[in-house]
Design a protein around this motif. Structure first.
Motif, mmCIF file in Angstrom:
data_model
loop_
_atom_site.group_PDB
_atom_site.id
_atom_site.type_symbol
_atom_site.label_atom_id
_atom_site.label_comp_id
_atom_site.label_asym_id
_atom_site.label_seq_id
_atom_site.Cartn_x
_atom_site.Cartn_y
_atom_site.Cartn_z
ATOM 1 N N LYS A 60 0.835 -1.200 0.000
ATOM 2 C CA LYS A 60 0.000 0.000 0.000
ATOM 3 C C LYS A 60 0.877 1.260 0.000
ATOM 4 O O LYS A 60 1.932 1.306 0.629
ATOM 5 N N ASP A 61 0.412 2.281 -0.693
ATOM 6 C CA ASP A 61 1.201 3.502 -0.847
ATOM 7 C C ASP A 61 1.480 4.202 0.480
ATOM 8 O O ASP A 61 2.527 4.842 0.640
ATOM 9 N N ASP A 62 0.553 4.094 1.409
ATOM 10 C CA ASP A 62 0.711 4.825 2.676
ATOM 11 C C ASP A 62 1.303 3.960 3.791
ATOM 12 O O ASP A 62 1.300 4.365 4.953
ATOM 13 N N ALA A 63 1.830 2.796 3.455
ATOM 14 C CA ALA A 63 2.288 1.850 4.478
ATOM 15 C C ALA A 63 3.510 2.340 5.251
ATOM 16 O O ALA A 63 3.734 1.922 6.380
ATOM 17 N N PHE A 64 4.285 3.234 4.651
ATOM 18 C CA PHE A 64 5.579 3.567 5.238
ATOM 19 C C PHE A 64 5.593 4.903 5.980
ATOM 20 O O PHE A 64 6.647 5.439 6.288
ATOM 21 N N ARG A 65 4.426 5.400 6.317
ATOM 22 C CA ARG A 65 4.358 6.602 7.144
ATOM 23 C C ARG A 65 4.653 6.245 8.598
ATOM 24 O O ARG A 65 4.550 5.097 9.008
ATOM 25 N N TYR A 66 5.018 7.269 9.355
ATOM 26 C CA TYR A 66 5.226 7.036 10.782
ATOM 27 C C TYR A 66 3.927 6.563 11.425
ATOM 28 O O TYR A 66 2.884 7.187 11.260
ATOM 29 N N PRO A 67 3.979 5.477 12.203
ATOM 30 C CA PRO A 67 2.797 5.048 12.945
ATOM 31 C C PRO A 67 2.722 5.788 14.286
ATOM 32 O O PRO A 67 3.604 6.580 14.616
ATOM 33 N N LEU A 68 1.674 5.535 15.047
ATOM 34 C CA LEU A 68 1.562 6.072 16.398
ATOM 35 C C LEU A 68 2.429 5.245 17.346
ATOM 36 O O LEU A 68 2.460 4.018 17.253
ATOM 37 N N SER A 69 3.087 5.913 18.280
ATOM 38 C CA SER A 69 3.950 5.195 19.210
ATOM 39 C C SER A 69 3.175 4.183 20.038
ATOM 40 O O SER A 69 3.667 3.096 20.327
ATOM 41 N N GLU A 70 1.952 4.517 20.439
ATOM 42 C CA GLU A 70 1.169 3.614 21.288
ATOM 43 C C GLU A 70 0.453 2.522 20.506
ATOM 44 O O GLU A 70 -0.200 1.655 21.086
ATOM 45 N N GLY A 71 0.559 2.549 19.171
ATOM 46 C CA GLY A 71 -0.107 1.549 18.350
ATOM 47 C C GLY A 71 -1.434 2.048 17.818
ATOM 48 O O GLY A 71 -2.063 2.946 18.399
ATOM 49 N N SER A 72 -1.882 1.479 16.727
ATOM 50 C CA SER A 72 -3.168 1.870 16.155
ATOM 51 C C SER A 72 -4.304 1.456 17.082
ATOM 52 O O SER A 72 -4.180 0.497 17.857
ATOM 53 N N MET A 73 -5.413 2.178 16.987
ATOM 54 C CA MET A 73 -6.569 1.793 17.795
ATOM 55 C C MET A 73 -7.065 0.409 17.388
ATOM 56 O O MET A 73 -7.507 -0.382 18.245
ATOM 57 N N ALA A 74 -6.952 0.076 16.113
ATOM 58 C CA ALA A 74 -7.405 -1.245 15.653
ATOM 59 C C ALA A 74 -6.598 -2.351 16.324
ATOM 60 O O ALA A 74 -7.158 -3.370 16.747
#
Length: 397
Positions: A60-74
């Motif tokens: 996916k094109d947006d896969a390599f953005r910085y994630p959230l430090s605490e993890g995704s809500m999902a």
């Protein structure tokens, strides 16, 4: 030129692993084929479905953005849902404030002392215990006090035997059941006593449950969070490395007390940007699939345990049958007349089988070796045969 490296670095106990590598190379140079059972790294892959999802997410094109430090809500929601599925409604936690993602549980174990203690505070750690339990608080400037896990007490800590002055200065205590390296479990009655003790003394309880899904003979490890009110004083580490063979992906989570979670998040937000989003997606898929049908990694290790131990027990080696984990905790044969470290060297030099000396896990590990069941069954049988023959030779001396 001034000496390179801090006192903290020089105080680390990693020299044994460098020594083990030298012994391995020496054995290979002498023509022995090496079977490495020293490191507990899962050798099996995650499920095909998880791997395929990971591959899709990476594209996916947006896969390599910085994630959230605490993890995704999902991911946090999936982790909270899995905890309830696996351990019961008593551990129903708020994914917003009581669950945080980690780059493997070692990430959290490494940073937690910074979040919980100040220089000179006491961290209570098990002996024997996973090396990071003691290394992390040492790095953070805490005083490490090792609590012995003895056979005479069922390998459980004697909480009442901890000196009162140590208890007063302790900020947290860490335990690990199923235990690495002892391969034993604890029951809910013990955790209830531990929670009561922690509440009485104002000590944060930290439980490392990395091996929750690797237990045998019908045993189902329990969570400290199953104790009513445990989240008032306790947090628990969970790892997808061992349970779902996602070791190299580096994903786990911490669940429990919201104040501890918040403190760890504050520390980690200054160190990293969180877990790669496709890895979180793969972990969600693994957790949700397990809620439909258990992944079943324990069956593989149970079969390996049985196959590996059969020739060793037949040779007379007095090894306790592991209740859980991927490890065998074996006593150094009396006939060897040597320390665990010296015996480990001889095992590698004589058999080509790489194992870990028990004293790498603390003083209570002296006199033992740890063997990791991280090869295919045919290779484990070869290793067990070599070890059994060496044991027989020792008995003849």
């Amino acid at each position: 030129m001034k000496s390179i490296g801090s006192n903290r670095v020089h105080g680390l106990g990693d020299a044994i692993f460098a020594e083990m590598e030298n012994w391995k190379q020496e054995a290979a140079a002498n023509g022995l084929s090496i079977i490495n059972l020293g490191i507990g790294s899962p050798d099996q892959p995650p499920s095909v479905a998880v791997r395929e999802l990971f591959a899709t997410e990476v594209r996916k094109d947006d896969a390599f953005r910085y994630p959230l430090s605490e993890g995704s809500m999902a991911f946090r929601e999936a982790a909270a849902e899995w905890l309830v599925h696996r351990f019961g409604v008593e551990v129903e936690l708020d994914p917003v404030s009581q669950v945080t993602a980690l780059m493997g549980s070692q990430d959290g174990l490494s940073h937690l002392p910074i979040a919980l203690g100040d220089i000179g505070d006491v961290a209570l750690v098990p002996d024997p215990g996973y090396p990071i339990f003691a290394a992390a608080p040492m790095f953070a400037g805490l005083e490490v006090v090792r609590v012995p896990l003895l056979a005479s007490n069922g390998y459980l800590p004697d909480l009442e035997a901890i000196p009162a002055d140590i208890v007063r200065r302790a900020r947290y205590m860490i335990l690990n059941y199923p235990n690495n390296p002892l391969a034993v479990v604890a029951d809910l009655a013990f955790f209830a006593r531990w929670v009561e003790w922690g509440r009485e003394h104002g000590i944060v309880l930290v439980h490392d449950l990395a091996y929750s899904e690797l237990a045998f003979d019908g045993v189902r490890p329990v969570s400290v969070l199953q104790v009513p009110g445990a989240a008032d004083v306790a947090v628990e580490f969970h790892s997808l490395s061992k349970s779902f063979n996602l070791g190299g992906s580096r994903i786990g989570f911490l669940a429990g007390n919201a104040e501890v979670i918040r403190a760890l998040r504050m520390v980690k937000s200054n160190f990293d940007y969180g877990v790669f989003e496709p890895t979180q997606s793969a972990a969600i898929a693994a957790l949700r699939a397990d809620m439909q049908a258990p992944f079943g990694a324990a069956r593989v290790y149970e079969q390996r345990r049985d196959a590996f131990l059969r020739p060793l027990l037949a040779a007379g080696w007095p090894i306790d049958v592991p209740q859980a984990t991927m490890f065998v905790w074996a006593p150094v044969p009396t006939a060897a007349g040597m320390s665990a470290r010296a015996f480990t060297r001889e095992v590698v030099r004589r058999t080509g089988v790489v194992v870990t000396p028990g004293d790498a896990f603390g003083a209570q590990g002296a006199g033992f070796i740890r063997i990791a069941l991280v090869q295919e069954e045919s290779m484990l049988l070869e290793a067990a045969g070599r070890l059994a023959e060496y044991y027989k030779e020792l008995k003849k001396v």
